[in-house]
Scaffold this motif. Structure first.
Motif, PDB file in Angstrom:
ATOM      1  N   ARG B  76      45.586  41.411  28.108  1.00 43.78           N
ATOM      2  CA  ARG B  76      45.661  39.957  28.332  1.00 43.78           C
ATOM      3  C   ARG B  76      44.292  39.290  28.242  1.00 43.78           C
ATOM      4  O   ARG B  76      44.201  38.087  28.033  1.00 43.78           O
ATOM      5  N   GLN B  77      43.223  40.080  28.428  1.00 44.30           N
ATOM      6  CA  GLN B  77      41.892  39.492  28.233  1.00 44.30           C
ATOM      7  C   GLN B  77      41.658  39.205  26.754  1.00 44.30           C
ATOM      8  O   GLN B  77      40.913  38.300  26.390  1.00 44.30           O
ATOM      9  N   SER B  80      45.080  35.837  24.853  1.00 45.03           N
ATOM     10  CA  SER B  80      45.007  34.890  25.957  1.00 45.03           C
ATOM     11  C   SER B  80      46.023  33.764  25.786  1.00 45.03           C
ATOM     12  O   SER B  80      46.111  33.141  24.738  1.00 45.03           O
ATOM     13  N   TYR B  81      46.787  33.524  26.842  1.00 49.10           N
ATOM     14  CA  TYR B  81      47.871  32.547  26.795  1.00 49.10           C
ATOM     15  C   TYR B  81      47.508  31.303  27.600  1.00 49.10           C
ATOM     16  O   TYR B  81      47.122  31.394  28.766  1.00 49.10           O
ATOM     17  N   THR B  83      48.945  27.353  28.649  1.00 46.04           N
ATOM     18  CA  THR B  83      50.184  26.596  28.673  1.00 46.04           C
ATOM     19  C   THR B  83      49.936  25.097  28.825  1.00 46.04           C
ATOM     20  O   THR B  83      48.842  24.674  29.189  1.00 46.04           O
ATOM     21  N   SER B  85      50.322  21.496  30.679  1.00 42.54           N
ATOM     22  CA  SER B  85      50.105  21.148  32.079  1.00 42.54           C
ATOM     23  C   SER B  85      49.658  22.364  32.882  1.00 42.54           C
ATOM     24  O   SER B  85      50.367  22.882  33.736  1.00 42.54           O
ATOM     25  N   ALA B  86      48.447  22.811  32.560  1.00 43.50           N
ATOM     26  CA  ALA B  86      47.862  23.986  33.207  1.00 43.50           C
ATOM     27  C   ALA B  86      47.831  23.798  34.718  1.00 43.50           C
ATOM     28  O   ALA B  86      47.492  22.738  35.212  1.00 43.50           O
ATOM     29  N   GLN B  87      48.213  24.851  35.416  1.00 43.50           N
ATOM     30  CA  GLN B  87      48.131  24.839  36.874  1.00 43.50           C
ATOM     31  C   GLN B  87      46.769  25.395  37.254  1.00 43.50           C
ATOM     32  O   GLN B  87      46.430  26.493  36.858  1.00 43.50           O
ATOM     33  N   LEU B  88      46.030  24.615  38.005  1.00 41.97           N
ATOM     34  CA  LEU B  88      44.761  25.152  38.485  1.00 41.97           C
ATOM     35  C   LEU B  88      45.006  25.813  39.832  1.00 41.97           C
ATOM     36  O   LEU B  88      45.868  25.399  40.585  1.00 41.97           O
ATOM     37  N   LEU B  99      37.325  33.085  37.635  1.00 41.71           N
ATOM     38  CA  LEU B  99      38.314  34.161  37.449  1.00 41.71           C
ATOM     39  C   LEU B  99      38.090  34.997  36.182  1.00 41.71           C
ATOM     40  O   LEU B  99      38.144  36.229  36.246  1.00 41.71           O
ATOM     41  N   LEU B 102      35.578  37.523  37.096  1.00 38.35           N
ATOM     42  CA  LEU B 102      36.050  38.493  38.086  1.00 38.35           C
ATOM     43  C   LEU B 102      36.986  39.512  37.448  1.00 38.35           C
ATOM     44  O   LEU B 102      36.945  40.699  37.761  1.00 38.35           O
ATOM     45  N   VAL B 103      37.821  39.014  36.528  1.00 36.37           N
ATOM     46  CA  VAL B 103      38.761  39.891  35.834  1.00 36.37           C
ATOM     47  C   VAL B 103      38.005  40.969  35.052  1.00 36.37           C
ATOM     48  O   VAL B 103      38.465  42.094  34.921  1.00 36.37           O
ATOM     49  N   ARG B 146      39.295  27.993  30.745  1.00 32.72           N
ATOM     50  CA  ARG B 146      39.423  29.342  31.321  1.00 32.72           C
ATOM     51  C   ARG B 146      39.729  30.364  30.233  1.00 32.72           C
ATOM     52  O   ARG B 146      39.270  31.510  30.281  1.00 32.72           O
ATOM     53  N   ASN B 147      40.534  29.937  29.244  1.00 30.38           N
ATOM     54  CA  ASN B 147      40.912  30.861  28.169  1.00 30.38           C
ATOM     55  C   ASN B 147      39.790  31.055  27.147  1.00 30.38           C
ATOM     56  O   ASN B 147      39.805  32.009  26.386  1.00 30.38           O
TER      57      ASN B 147
END
Lengths: 257, 219
Positions: B76-77, B80-81, B83, B85-88, B99, B102-103, B146-147
């Motif tokens: 997943r790194q 990368s997906y 979407t 209306s990204a949820q923060l 994140l 950290l990942v 983030r992506n």
């Protein structure tokens, strides 16, 4: 133990008036709780009679193995109750069982090893009941908090997973909050001890004629013990149960109620 | 070199077939626009490629390795997906931009984070802004950033510009196009945007449970 309080059967029967009051309220206010009230009262009476005779028997026999079995039986019952509050989290019984066993064992061992309590049935069994009961409540709150949070924050957890986060990283905040939820009621109730309520064990001792100064020592022990028990069981249950919300492919899977 | 192969993939949920027998192959620098009716399974296809849902038939391969066998976090790194209306999550923008580090077990690099924010036309002090104080457009910019902080090999965009104002759209697409040109990553973009569809050269249509790809050679 000198019995300064000895309730006669006759006065206890008269005290049944208290139940009648609650029944009248339910009837008048159309709460439809009459049937439930009667069933609960009857159940409580029957269960307490059985437990009373059972305890008397165990205290008389005074056998360490029997005491241990009774303690495990208490934990088993508490674990079953914990599972009921899990709203379908897979493996909730096993998690509850090990969590309660761990918290009770650690807490009771410290109390016995420090000499606060003796490994005698009349001390071990009631205190195990208190420890396991409070741990059970804590574990139940942890489950409810996890269920609630995973539902509410499904989107945020999903986004973290999408960025490559492990379940541990994705659920970190949720787990911490669940542990807090499990421990909070104990911390809150301890804070008002003596100001709002005289806690159960202390009240019991005072009613039985024990010097209040002596009784507070036991109550202080109870505070220490409940903090440890709810802490251990909340941490254990949170860390074991959050994994159940993910599959091995790191996808979020909410339990079906 | 990156190669993403979807081989006779199908997806069923609760006995209902969403799509089946979808096959295509993508290489470095490919930009595929995914179109089709709502509810046709475009989003599911992207989530399946991201490993956020598992296909029920067929296989997906990244560089000839079956995705089901790759360590899912590492995968997943790279795939990368993002979407709509990204949820923060967390409390501040920083929580979100930390994140990706950290990942990867890295210490967050504040300079990179600020550079990213500036690329998204957001000031540096937004790093410590509460996520609840952001507008919808700002939230989406942080979400997509983030992506992009660690350029993936495959970028899956699930209607990321739906419902955004023209300016935000432009900022986000500019950042993605720049990254695409520089890193030659594979982009799969689901959209309903007429303009985007008109510009597209490589189109995958998901309709009636089937996938059809039409590729116009630009030269």
């Amino acid at each position: 133990m000198n019995s300064q309080i000895n309730v006669s059967n006759w006065s206890l029967a008269l005290a049944f008036i208290l139940v009648v009051i609650s029944l009248v309220i339910s009837y008048r206010q159309k709460l439809k709780l009459e049937k439930e009230t009667i069933i609960s009262v009857v159940r409580a009476i029957v269960q307490l009679i059985i437990v009373g005779y059972l305890l008397k028997f165990i205290f008389n026999v005074d056998n360490w193995l029997l005491t241990l079995i009774m303690q495990l039986f208490i934990i088993y019952n508490a674990a079953r109750n914990g599972k009921k509050r899990s709203q379908g989290i897979p493996g909730a019984f096993v998690i509850s069982w090990w969590g309660l066993l761990l918290s009770t064992t650690i807490t009771m061992s410290i109390l016995v090893l420090t000499g606060v309590l003796k490994f005698e049935p009349y001390q071990m069994i009631p205190v195990t009941g208190m420890v396991a009961g409070n741990s059970m409540t804590a574990v139940g709150l942890v489950y409810r908090s996890l269920n609630q949070q995973f539902r509410d924050q499904q989107g945020q957890v999903f986004e973290r997973l999408a960025l490559g986060a492990s379940p541990k990283l994705a659920a970190g905040e949720i787990v911490r909050e669940a542990i807090r939820t499990g421990m909070q009621p104990t911390i809150d109730s301890v804070r008002t001890y003596g100001l709002v309520s005289l806690p159960g064990m202390m009240s019991g001792l005072i009613m039985a004629g024990v010097d209040p100064i002596h009784a507070i020592k036991y109550q202080i022990m109870v505070v220490f013990m409940l903090l440890s028990a709810t802490g251990i069981s909340s941490v254990f249950a949170s860390f074991m149960a959050y994994r159940k919300f993910f599959n091995e492919r790191w996808q979020l899977q909410l339990p079906k109620k | 070199m990156t190669k993403l192969v979807v081989d006779q993939a199908g997806y069923q949920v609760e006995g209902r077939q969403i799509w089946h027998d979808i096959s295509f192959e993508l290489h470095d620098g490919d930009w595929v626009t995914v179109v089709g009716p709502s509810g046709g399974g475009k989003s599911t296809l992207l989530k399946a490629i991201a490993g956020l849902q598992d296909i029920t038939e067929g296989h997906i391969f990244l560089n000839d390795e079956d995705v089901m066998r790759l360590p899912i976090g590492d995968y997943r790194q790279q795939v990368s997906y993002a979407t709509q209306s990204a949820q923060l999550f967390g409390e501040t923008v920083r929580d979100n931009l930390d994140l990706p580090y950290l990942v990867r077990q890295q210490t967050p690099n504040e300079q990179q984070q600020i550079a990213g924010l500036e690329q998204m036309d957001l000031p540096a002090d937004y790093l410590d802004k509460a996520v609840t104080e952001l507008s919808g457009g700002e939230r989406q910019r942080v979400g997509v950033l983030r992506n992009l902080l660690f350029p993936p090999k495959v970028l899956l965009l699930d209607e990321i510009s739906t419902g955004l104002d023209a300016e935000t759209k432009q900022v986000i697409w500019r950042a993605i196009h720049a990254l695409h040109a520089r890193e030659r990553l594979i982009v799969l973009s689901v959209t309903h945007d007429e303009g985007e569809i008109a510009d597209a050269q490589d189109i995958l249509t998901i309709q009636n449970g089937e996938g059809a790809r039409r590729h116009e050679q630009s030269n």
